[in-house]
Design a protein around this motif. Structure first.
Motif, PDB file in Angstrom:
ATOM      1  N   LEU A  28      -8.742  18.818 -86.635  1.00  0.00           N
ATOM      2  CA  LEU A  28      -8.904  18.284 -87.984  1.00  0.00           C
ATOM      3  C   LEU A  28      -9.923  19.126 -88.753  1.00  0.00           C
ATOM      4  O   LEU A  28     -10.988  19.440 -88.240  1.00  0.00           O
ATOM      5  CB  LEU A  28      -9.424  16.845 -87.913  1.00  0.00           C
ATOM      6  N   ILE A  50     -12.366  19.127 -91.919  1.00  0.00           N
ATOM      7  CA  ILE A  50     -13.022  18.248 -92.881  1.00  0.00           C
ATOM      8  C   ILE A  50     -13.959  19.105 -93.718  1.00  0.00           C
ATOM      9  O   ILE A  50     -14.690  19.936 -93.189  1.00  0.00           O
ATOM     10  CB  ILE A  50     -13.818  17.141 -92.162  1.00  0.00           C
ATOM     11  N   GLN A  88     -15.247  20.152 -98.164  1.00  0.00           N
ATOM     12  CA  GLN A  88     -15.159  19.941 -99.600  1.00  0.00           C
ATOM     13  C   GLN A  88     -14.685  21.228-100.250  1.00  0.00           C
ATOM     14  O   GLN A  88     -14.811  22.306 -99.684  1.00  0.00           O
ATOM     15  CB  GLN A  88     -16.480  19.481-100.176  1.00  0.00           C
ATOM     16  N   ARG A 108     -12.001  16.771 -98.460  1.00  0.00           N
ATOM     17  CA  ARG A 108     -10.694  16.919 -97.821  1.00  0.00           C
ATOM     18  C   ARG A 108     -10.766  16.634 -96.332  1.00  0.00           C
ATOM     19  O   ARG A 108     -11.751  16.940 -95.678  1.00  0.00           O
ATOM     20  CB  ARG A 108     -10.155  18.336 -97.981  1.00  0.00           C
ATOM     21  N   ILE A 109      -9.678  16.060 -95.847  1.00  0.00           N
ATOM     22  CA  ILE A 109      -9.434  15.955 -94.413  1.00  0.00           C
ATOM     23  C   ILE A 109      -8.109  16.658 -94.206  1.00  0.00           C
ATOM     24  O   ILE A 109      -7.099  16.263 -94.799  1.00  0.00           O
ATOM     25  CB  ILE A 109      -9.372  14.492 -93.949  1.00  0.00           C
ATOM     26  N   ASP A 110      -8.112  17.685 -93.403  1.00  0.00           N
ATOM     27  CA  ASP A 110      -6.974  18.589 -93.254  1.00  0.00           C
ATOM     28  C   ASP A 110      -6.663  19.219 -94.608  1.00  0.00           C
ATOM     29  O   ASP A 110      -7.513  19.337 -95.449  1.00  0.00           O
ATOM     30  CB  ASP A 110      -5.761  17.878 -92.671  1.00  0.00           C
ATOM     31  N   LEU A 170      -6.530  10.737 -99.695  1.00  0.00           N
ATOM     32  CA  LEU A 170      -7.269  10.022 -98.659  1.00  0.00           C
ATOM     33  C   LEU A 170      -6.846   8.554 -98.578  1.00  0.00           C
ATOM     34  O   LEU A 170      -6.583   8.059 -97.482  1.00  0.00           O
ATOM     35  CB  LEU A 170      -8.771  10.143 -98.880  1.00  0.00           C
TER      36      LEU A 170
END
Length: 112
Positions: free
Chosen positions: A2, A4, A6, A40-42, A88
């Motif tokens: 994953l 993670i 910005q 962001r996640i992924d 999200l």
């Protein structure tokens, strides 16, 4: 794995205009743009936590901050891509749906 983090993006939201740039000391083109920061996640799931409109010199990025509400009205909405604004919350709904489906499947098929 994953990812993670910005990210900051800039979208040009209109035609350029000629103005005198104080930093470049010449007449240059200024572009109206939307600058926004997102977490962001992924690469698919994110949300915007800061945004502002600017009229910026195309050469040095120096310029003026524009009123957000009036620019949103002028543009007919916020031009940030949907997945950047609501990614999200969408991910949370998908994860909750999968968890619920797994629980329901286990209740129906699990039971030994």
């Amino acid at each position: 794995m994953l990812l993670i983090g910005q990210h900051e993006r800039v979208l040009i939201v209109g035609p350029t205009e000629a103005h005198h740039c104080l930093r470049c000391q010449t007449e240059t083109q200024f572009a109206p743009q939307l600058r926004y920061k997102m977490a962001r996640i992924d690469l698919l799931f994110g949300f915007v936590y800061q945004r502002r409109y600017e009229l910026a010199c195309t050469g040095c990025e120096h310029g003026w901050v524009l009123d957000t509400e009036s620019m949103d009205q002028q543009l007919g909405g916020v031009p940030i891509p949907w997945r950047h604004r609501f990614g999200l919350p969408l991910m949370l709904v998908v994860v909750a749906g999968l968890a619920l489906a797994g629980w329901m499947w286990r209740q129906g098929h699990g039971g030994g």
